[in-house]
Design a protein around this motif. Structure first.
Motif, PDB file in Angstrom:
ATOM      1  N   LEU A   6      -0.869   1.414   7.140  1.00 38.22           N
ATOM      2  CA  LEU A   6      -2.127   1.596   6.419  1.00 38.22           C
ATOM      3  C   LEU A   6      -3.246   2.030   7.354  1.00 38.22           C
ATOM      4  N   TRP A  28       0.832  -1.217   0.000  1.00 41.27           N
ATOM      5  CA  TRP A  28       0.000   0.000   0.000  1.00 41.27           C
ATOM      6  C   TRP A  28       0.866   1.268   0.000  1.00 41.27           C
ATOM      7  N   THR A  61      -7.301   5.102   1.035  1.00 39.00           N
ATOM      8  CA  THR A  61      -6.911   4.030   0.111  1.00 39.00           C
ATOM      9  C   THR A  61      -8.094   3.126  -0.204  1.00 39.00           C
ATOM     10  N   ARG A  67      -1.844   6.201  -1.763  1.00 42.33           N
ATOM     11  CA  ARG A  67      -1.160   5.186  -0.983  1.00 42.33           C
ATOM     12  C   ARG A  67      -0.467   5.783   0.247  1.00 42.33           C
TER      13      ARG A  67
END
Length: 299
Positions: free
Chosen positions: A206, A77, A117, A107
């Protein structure tokens, strides 16, 4: 790769097929002959931000409505990984006579992360019904949309396949259409497991923390939490993968089957992590065959 070379490569690759009650067997070569089609691509924005675009690959010389494969790249990611390394395998699929929508998204370490994302990927898939369909000359068959992703892209493909199960406040809920299948190449499918037992810093980046710090984000973003999803699921994983453990796919498929989903696991002996995006590899040849089998199942 020539047809003869492709068959020779496939013949060297034994594939373990794990389904309820099944024994180990070798999968035969693709029985469906396909004329090679030249593929053309075009870049299409699906949003106003710099990374909200995709590349649409269309096979030339075909007639009628085209099934669609949505390709989602991996790379943790992270901002330094882009859809460019998916271009060869996207061309490879389009040359088999299907439309391929290879998507970019915002990202981590760029403008992405939680929840951007996930929302971008949902928007990119939804764009098939609007701007992408228009640019394709209204030839896309949205009743035959299939998802495919590698590594972090496998996570995103599985998440898109199950986003209709999420609560109303989650990103990307209420999709306009559902995919027919999801092919998950070495996917990160249990985010809690990856962040804790796998000590996966990419997952923490993330979602902005560990499961005990942001539990709701893990509940929303982890594909294993969405099951059952009512979509055909196929996880493909190498047993020599040292980046994403095979147990990620095994646990996901076992849980999916236990909850009533149509799910399978293909284990590729001796295959590591990166081979899936090498268009000349036996791992990609087998995965390509598998994707095309999923497409043909809906004809």
């Amino acid at each position: 790769m020539s047809a003869g070379r492709r068959l020779a490569v496939l013949a060297t690759l034994a594939v373990l097929v794990v389904v309820p009650g099944a024994t180990t067997s070798e999968t035969p070569a693709d029985p469906l002959p396909r004329a090679p089609y030249p593929a053309v691509s075009q870049r299409i924005p699906y949003g106003p931000e710099p990374d909200t675009f995709g590349d649409l690959y269309l096979p030339e010389g075909t007639v009628g409505r085209l099934p669609v494969v949505v390709m989602i790249h991996g790379g943790g990611w992270a901002q330094n990984r882009t859809l460019t390394h998916f271009a060869p395998i996207s061309h490879s699929l389009a040359e088999a006579g299907v439309a391929v929508w290879s998507i970019e998204y915002r990202r981590v370490h760029g403008a992405g992360g939680w929840p951007v994302t996930l929302a971008d990927v949902a928007a990119a898939v939804a764009a098939l019904a609007t701007v992408v369909q228009a640019r394709a000359g209204h030839r896309l068959d949205l009743r035959r949309v299939h998802l495919a992703g590698h590594s972090a892209g496998g996570h995103l493909a599985a998440w898109v396949a199950g986003r209709h199960t999420l609560p109303a406040e989650a990103p990307g809920v209420r999709p306009g259409f559902r995919p027919r299948s999801a092919i998950l190449m070495a996917g990160v499918l249990d985010l809690e497991l990856a962040a804790t037992h796998g000590r996966d810093a990419f997952v923490r980046d993330l979602l902005g923390g560990l499961p005990d710090q942001v539990p709701e984000r893990y509940r929303t973003a982890s594909p294993i939490r969405q099951l059952p999803v009512g979509v055909r699921l196929l996880a493909v994983h190498g047993d020599a993968d040292r980046v994403v453990p095979l147990d990620q796919s095994r646990r996901y498929v076992d849980t999916a089957i236990a909850r009533g989903d149509n799910a399978r696991l293909l284990v590729l002996p001796g295959v590591g992590h990166a081979e899936f995006v090498d268009v000349a590899s036996a791992a990609w040849a087998r995965t390509r065959q598998t994707i095309l089998e999923q497409v043909d199942a809906d004809r």
